[in-house]
Write an enzyme that holds these catalytic residues in place. Structure first.
Site, PDB file in Angstrom:
ATOM      1  N   TYR B 433      13.759  25.339 -14.724  1.00 33.97           N
ATOM      2  CA  TYR B 433      12.527  24.980 -13.994  1.00 33.97           C
ATOM      3  C   TYR B 433      12.000  26.116 -13.106  1.00 33.97           C
ATOM      4  O   TYR B 433      12.700  27.091 -12.883  1.00 33.97           O
ATOM      5  CB  TYR B 433      12.646  23.639 -13.284  1.00 33.97           C
ATOM      6  CG  TYR B 433      13.608  23.413 -12.149  1.00 33.97           C
ATOM      7  CD1 TYR B 433      14.238  24.429 -11.453  1.00 33.97           C
ATOM      8  CD2 TYR B 433      13.863  22.094 -11.748  1.00 33.97           C
ATOM      9  CE1 TYR B 433      15.080  24.140 -10.391  1.00 33.97           C
ATOM     10  CE2 TYR B 433      14.716  21.802 -10.693  1.00 33.97           C
ATOM     11  CZ  TYR B 433      15.316  22.836 -10.016  1.00 33.97           C
ATOM     12  OH  TYR B 433      16.142  22.569  -8.983  1.00 33.97           O
ATOM     13  N   GLU B 434      10.767  25.970 -12.703  1.00 32.02           N
ATOM     14  CA  GLU B 434      10.048  27.067 -12.018  1.00 32.02           C
ATOM     15  C   GLU B 434      10.029  28.343 -12.867  1.00 32.02           C
ATOM     16  O   GLU B 434      10.063  29.449 -12.330  1.00 32.02           O
ATOM     17  CB  GLU B 434      10.641  27.365 -10.641  1.00 32.02           C
ATOM     18  CG  GLU B 434      10.623  26.213  -9.673  1.00 32.02           C
ATOM     19  CD  GLU B 434       9.242  25.600  -9.459  1.00 32.02           C
ATOM     20  OE1 GLU B 434       8.246  26.296  -9.685  1.00 32.02           O
ATOM     21  OE2 GLU B 434       9.187  24.409  -9.095  1.00 32.02           O
ATOM     22  N   GLY B 435       9.950  28.167 -14.158  1.00 33.78           N
ATOM     23  CA  GLY B 435       9.939  29.313 -15.070  1.00 33.78           C
ATOM     24  C   GLY B 435      11.331  29.598 -15.577  1.00 33.78           C
ATOM     25  O   GLY B 435      12.216  29.956 -14.808  1.00 33.78           O
ATOM     26  N   GLN B 440      10.939  34.491 -16.274  1.00 31.87           N
ATOM     27  CA  GLN B 440      11.234  35.472 -15.221  1.00 31.87           C
ATOM     28  C   GLN B 440      11.332  36.877 -15.814  1.00 31.87           C
ATOM     29  O   GLN B 440      10.866  37.855 -15.233  1.00 31.87           O
ATOM     30  CB  GLN B 440      12.564  35.138 -14.511  1.00 31.87           C
ATOM     31  CG  GLN B 440      12.678  33.728 -13.979  1.00 31.87           C
ATOM     32  CD  GLN B 440      11.581  33.347 -13.019  1.00 31.87           C
ATOM     33  OE1 GLN B 440      11.169  34.170 -12.195  1.00 31.87           O
ATOM     34  NE2 GLN B 440      11.087  32.126 -13.117  1.00 31.87           N
TER      35      GLN B 440
END
Lengths: 591, 591
Positions: B433-435, B440
């Site tokens: 999550y969050e990429g 990244q």
């Protein structure tokens, strides 16, 4: 279809790397050539894809359950096990004298993989039964063999291994279960065993528990442990004094009932001594070695299914375009370079470990059936070196592959209904049971490397050098790349072996501090070596126009293995050889 | 006590590596020196150890549940969140103008770690609220800021990020939720958002949803996405047209409700535009960047708690004797070399990533508060380079640490009641999550490395060389070992950076095929670099007789990092630079 057996790759390993033609030259295996292998694998594929695989998710959702001392397995398991038994699958590798099919391990290992890919939890029951059969074949009396083995081979009865107790896990010296001799030559067994896989279930008429216990007055430690048969149902049909008192609530393999068994709460369970008193551990090691190899196959099996699931998702899931713009309209995330990298990592590790296991299986067959004693011994040494690698490296790699499978699924992978999270959960037991990775590594260092001064290891390094020499004759990019990585890895292996042989006695703490990195290094190298051999076979077959798509993929996978997996090895050498002090220098109270 | 905050190590990072004294020179942070840091950390430790940590296992067993559209969180969560809010913890790093405490990130990052160690699921609610506050501080109108930020800072209201839709995960260009302009300047929002963390819950009076949507007639793709505030409760106390229709059944972080939110089923949810139309993605990136760093801290946090649990078990569990006979009677498995190796691996990774995050936090503070524009820019560049590493590397390492924690527990680790399996399950979301790690890595390669031709990366390499020069002046075994590994790792990093800068335009597929290995290499190096700095500080302090036990442990851990973790780097360079073709050469249909 949730699983498709990789019959083509298995046959490649069996024919080109393990050498089924040579196995079929061994006495007793004359019928076990490539055609037999192909036919058996196709049947196994049909059965496992159609009957066993669909129950995998069911088992996770509806695990085996205990009520009033009775364990009810996942819906469908009982019928599937009946079909398994009727298909003769339990007896595949066992002697024809006891109703088995007597096939070589070189064929059997692939069937083991399929069954475990289809359903790890389900496969554990036959896996343990195989081990019990092996132990009785080795150490049981002729009467015991006749009484128990045919029923287990036919799948009417199943077997268990009862080693662990709350205070005795990796350290079996601490076993406390006791056996009191009776005037009739039997024993009464008293004690608690935990973590007993399929210790109680409803899939068979009887369960043959093989139990480690101490005869009254036996010496302390491992020299006082004996092995007993404790049947759940006595010959007269009455129940023995062994009871399932609870099942564990586990992270994974939930369908497989993990029992706490209580022996002797009502006067003592009747046990029959196997072999000699106080030799129990040696017999149990027979069972454990068979089981260790099989657990290694569980690692390969889980990785294969995880790979297939990830590929399926990556093809279907549409999300963005690859950086080089190569994704066509409606194309899946499989076009993204990093998704490819993840899938290739999964594939390369799986194929490498399968190849390593196949070659080890052929050595097992030669070690047992070759007419020449020296050849048998040589193959036995090779096989014994490979067992901790097949078990340790393949299961550790299955953690990596299982995690990558979730990763490929992104957020959906974290949702249980997607099904891939089950693989991540299931995988984690594989590096623990039948001896943790550290226990495998202890075996590799102590019995397989330091004890003979590194001789067996260096002999294998010599074989790898021969493969390097073959690679050096080729000028393809793939062969040159492989040669570079294989040579560096083999040199690193030899460095570690030499260091361990030199330091083993004087600095055991330091040597064992590097045991697991050494195992990972050696397993990586052995799998990579087989990928190097595979690469050359594939190049030759491709040049001959044979099965071009498969051969091209094999070359690509071997190349990937070289640059992405074998390239990890030199760093591991540094960890072992230079890093021991760093492990040992931390004061315990500072942790 | 299930968790003890590592205040000593955090203070070491804050004082010796991140340099709190310099942060306290920055305008606005005059009060934020070492004494303040120590006091804040001790309070945070008390709160998180006592109030939040005990609810971690409860949350796994009694997850948040949805009934009739209402989500009831885990028993105890509501009270704990009230205490969290009343303690002022939500406002720790937010401006005093809005009721916050205005502390630097150099202090705040450690509190973030503690909260997440205590309870990953609980911590997600404040984490998302922090992100929403950041986004409104950046792009909200003064009226919006006044209306929402103080209530969020005080913990009366919470915030969410609504990005994902079934067809739009990593690819936000595919967002379909639509916003219809209304005559009064508001919008009506229609659509379905999934994976909304704390999208519905009972811990606060209101939930401020920040929602990505397309205004009618907006351009296709990311250039047509706007950001809206959609409060759950309208200013007049009525309910907005947003409804939680289901919660996900997840592998881990079960206490954290992951909602499917339906907008506009009853006429349209009222939304307020944030900033300019079609600029939504840029604003959301503010929120995401804050959240990415915080998720990196979740990795460190999970690793720290897993390490502590493993150490506790390894001390208590008696099983066999170490190979060198060093285990005293009743001594735990912590005496076994491989158990030490596992614990040291966990510890070194955790401390390395904590140090990396601390140094990045100091750069963030300088980037925001330094009076000199050039210094601000320089620090901003450094911080931006570090964010994908803090997020990507720290979370990937937390998978390794979580798996090792289970491994140290052996069979008991696989039993859910032991509690360590929860960590293994919880950790897996962090790399997603969050990429995802790949997202990244795309950021690291594209925006942070190729775009400036590797300039920022090489500047950091120059700083590392300066550390090497310092190491070279020392003749301790630890410093020499570290120098060897750090230099090799930094050289490998530069090789990769140069290769990427050269190939980035011509061969994007190949470069991105190496993106994740590059991220792992770079993260490893940056953490190792901080361990090298830590080693020198610890040697000096030890020589000065300061806190000898801590300093000795730090030196041992840094040495371990060098030989066992940094030693992985050169192989990763080979994967990136030589291995791209191997990734890209597999025909897609052959997978």
């Amino acid at each position: 279809m949730t699983y498709r057996a990789p019959v083509r790759d298995m046959m490649f390993v069996i024919q080109e790397l393990a050498g089924i033609d040579a196995v079929a030259q061994l006495p007793g295996f004359e019928e076990a050539g490539a055609d037999t292998a192909q036919a058996v694998l196709e049947e196994a594929a049909k059965f496992n894809e159609g009957v066993v695989a669909p129950l995998n998710w069911t088992g996770d959702q509806q695990p085996s359950a205990l009520k009033d001392g009775v364990v009810t397995t996942t819906p469908g398991f009982k019928d599937a096990f009946k079909a398994f038994a009727e298909g003769g699958w339990q007896g595949l590798q066992h002697p024809a004298d006891f109703g088995g099919q007597g096939l070589p391990k070189t064929i059997g290992f692939a069937c083991t993989e399929m069954l475990n890919s289809a359903n790890l939890s389900f496969a554990l029951c036959p896996l343990l039964t195989d081990g019990a059969i092996e132990a009785l074949l080795t150490a049981g009396s002729p009467e015991q063999q006749q009484a128990y083995i045919p029923k287990m081979v036919s799948g009417e009865w199943t077997g268990t291994m009862n080693l662990t107790e709350p205070q005795a896990g990796s350290d079996l010296a601490a076993v406390r279960t006791r056996a009191e001799p009776q005037p009739d030559g039997t024993y009464r067994i008293f004690g608690t065993k935990i973590f007993i896989t399929y210790g109680e279930h409803d899939m068979a008429d009887n369960i043959v528990h093989l139990v480690l216990a101490r005869v009254t007055g036996a010496p302390e430690g491992v020299k006082g442990i004996s092995l007993f048969i404790v049947p759940k149902v006595m010959p007269d049909g009455s129940s023995n004094d062994v009871h399932c008192v609870s099942l564990e609530h586990k992270l994974g393999i939930k369908a497989s009932p993990t029992a706490v068994l209580q022996y002797g709460d009502h006067g003592g369970a009747v046990g029959y001594l196997v072999g000699q008193e106080n030799q129990g551990l040696a017999y149990m090691f027979v069972m454990m070695n068979a089981a260790r190899y099989a657990v290694g196959m569980q690692g390969v099996a889980l990785a294969e299914r995880a790979y297939q699931k990830a590929v399926g998702y990556a093809r279907d899931r549409v999300q963005g375009k690859a950086v080089d713009g190569s994704t066509p309209a409606g194309g899946g995330i499989i076009h993204h370079p990093d998704v490819k990298r993840m899938l290739m990592t999964m594939r390369a590790l799986t194929e490498g470990c399968r190849a390593m296991a196949g070659v080890a299986a052929a050595a097992y067959d030669a070690a047992h059936a070759h007419p020449d004693a020296a050849t048998r011994a040589q193959n036995q040494t090779f096989y014994e070196f490979m067992v901790p690698l097949v078990k340790g490296f393949s299961t550790e790699m299955s953690l990596e592959v299982g995690s990558l499978a979730v990763q490929v699924h992104g957020g959906m992978g974290f949702i249980e209904e997607t099904g891939v999270a089950q693989m991540y959960r299931d995988a984690k037991i594989l590096t623990i049971y039948e001896g943790t990775t550290a226990i495998q590594a202890n075996d590799l260092v102590g019995r397989k490397t330091v004890r003979d001064g590194g001789a067996a290891a260096r002999a294998i390094a010599g074989q790898i050098e021969a493969t390097e020499a073959e690679l050096a004759k080729r000028d393809s990019v793939a062969a040159r790349g492989m040669l570079l990585r294989l040579r560096a890895a083999r040199e690193a292996f030899v460095d570690v072996v030499n260091w361990m042989a030199a330091e083993g006695k004087a600095n055991p703490g330091g040597v064992y501090a590097g045991s697991v990195p050494y195992l990972m290094l050696a397993g990586n190298l052995m799998a990579g070596w087989q990928m190097a051999r595979a690469l050359m076979v594939a190049e030759d077959k491709l040049a001959a126009g044979e099965d071009a798509e498969f051969m091209r993929a094999k070359i690509a996978t071997a190349r990937f293995y070289a640059d992405h997996i074998l390239s990890r090895v030199p760093g591991q050498r540094d960890s072992v050889v230079a890093g021991a002090d760093a492990v040992m220098s931390m004061p315990l109270e500072a942790f």
